[in-house]
Scaffold this active site. Structure first.
Site, short mmCIF file in Angstrom:
data_model
loop_
_atom_site.label_atom_id
_atom_site.label_comp_id
_atom_site.label_asym_id
_atom_site.label_seq_id
_atom_site.Cartn_x
_atom_site.Cartn_y
_atom_site.Cartn_z
N CYS A 1 -12.21 -30.47 39.43
CA CYS A 1 -11.49 -30.52 38.16
C CYS A 1 -11.45 -29.14 37.55
O CYS A 1 -11.03 -28.19 38.20
CB CYS A 1 -12.06 -31.57 37.23
SG CYS A 1 -13.84 -31.44 36.96
N ARG A 2 -11.91 -29.01 36.32
CA ARG A 2 -11.70 -27.73 35.63
C ARG A 2 -12.75 -26.70 35.95
O ARG A 2 -12.57 -25.52 35.66
CB ARG A 2 -11.65 -27.97 34.12
CG ARG A 2 -10.42 -28.74 33.71
CD ARG A 2 -10.50 -29.18 32.27
NE ARG A 2 -9.32 -29.94 31.90
CZ ARG A 2 -9.32 -30.99 31.08
NH1 ARG A 2 -10.46 -31.41 30.56
NH2 ARG A 2 -8.20 -31.60 30.80
#
Lengths: 231, 231
Positions: free
Chosen positions: B173-174
């Site tokens: 993800c981030r």
DNA sequence: ACAGTATTCAATTGTTCAATTGATTACAAT
DNA sequence: ATTGTAATCAATTGAACAATTGAATACTGT
């Protein structure tokens, strides 16, 4: 990203949000110093400097140790040094004011900037170049380029006769934003020496993994030929 | 270093001294976003987010452009991204709290951390690994790893049948401090898939010069075999 | 033990900052 | 032209911060 984690990152930002603390970190990048010396050099009152140092301590950017009556502060680790380098890099790329200010009154014709330190080292060892460290003696002692002579700015005039007129003189100080070497080069050129400024300082050395040495000057106050040659 | 120059450096520190602004920068590291989206995702009021963005703008850390009614903000350059990486690196090395917080509720057994992206890429292309980008679709579109499938966390459950049971699934993800991939991996494992989390995100990719792609998902909402293979 | 010194702590001041609220601007669509 | 929307601005509040001052602490040298 979580709020709590962002707050942790912001702790570091807060520590860097005061010009005085940035100044302190820059001086600490030169080596360990007692509180009083840091207060003097940064132009702050003792109590104020002490409090700013505590803020940096709380952010784990610096560490300290007690020696006798004095408390010596230092950067908390090499990670801090390389972070300072990246902060300076960011400032130069993003803030036109910084680059402008730096190149306005901190540049000299013929500056060595982003120089190949391996090549420089070779020329120093070959005696083609005399490297001058014009920072205060304590900063030289903490860390300096191999082969460099300690020649604090305020003693330069008295020791001009030690310098060769046939070799190139390269002076450096705390880094690109330090005026000491600029003044030294201008003085040397006025006296007819062939002198250039090396813009790099300890922060840049760390970033580029340049080899350094520490310890006092090999020629403390002697009037001997100071140019180091290969054995 | 001069006081004036230290003040310029401190401008950047000030900009980073608020958790909210750090949060905004982290979201902006995922790609360009309009103000409203940033306000929503960071949990701030619109006016408040706007003002924080103006502060970042004044520090030249972000830039913006107007498109119709919306103002889209983005990081001011790749230098900012690599600076964020070094800030995160510093925080991890200096602040025990960060490392602790991250590894407390953001780690999954078998995390890929500091993985060799070239090797990962090879395995993705060979079909041995299915890469899942579990961020919102806009962030995937802005920049993602080559070969990754866009699989926003909230749509994961509905699209489980698209995923292979014989290949390893790697979700990201981030970045290391983002919980999306952790949740996705736990969900997938509960369902019997062989899943792992890749801790890296855009900030780390930039630091390690990992190749990325941009553009919408190749399989928007189709029910086709999504595992990409070499032609 | 005593005096002296380096540093830190505590209390105070004026300043700056973050968030909220409500008003205003800039623009697009109709 | 009018309406609606995204973003910004302006004014306010309470909180956090920087610098100063004077007192307190910790340690050294005698």
């Amino acid at each position: 990203m979580d709020h709590a984690i962002a707050a942790q990152f912001a702790r570091l930002g807060k520590a860097l949000s005061s010009p005085q603390r940035v100044l302190l970190l820059d001086f600490l990048a030169q080596g360990e110093r007692p509180v009083e010396a840091l207060a003097t050099v940064s132009g702050m009152s003792l109590a104020n400097a002490s409090q700013h140092l505590r803020v940096l301590l709380a952010a784990h950017l610096v560490a300290n140790r007690k020696q006798g009556l004095q408390v010596h502060y230092r950067l908390a680790g090499s990670a801090v040094l390389s972070f300072l380098a990246s902060l300076q890099g960011l400032a130069e790329s993003q803030l036109a004011e910084v680059a402008q200010a730096a190149h306005a009154h901190l540049a000299v014709v013929g500056d060595l900037d982003g120089v190949d330190h391996r090549e420089l080292q070779r020329r120093v060892e070959a005696g083609e170049v005399v490297l001058l460290d014009v920072r205060p003696a304590e900063e030289y002692a903490a860390s300096h380029l191999p082969g460099a002579l300690s020649m604090p700015a305020d003693k330069l005039r008295r020791r001009l006769t030690d310098l060769p007129r046939n070799a190139e003189i390269v002076a450096y100080c705390r880094g690109p934003y330090c005026a000491l070497a600029v003044a030294a080069v201008e003085e040397l050129r006025r006296r007819g020496f062939q002198a250039r400024r090396l813009a790099d300082g300890p922060v840049q050395w760390a970033q580029r993994r340049v080899r350094t040495e520490s310890g006092p000057s090999p020629v403390p106050t002697n009037r001997r030929q100071p140019s180091p040659r290969k054995p």
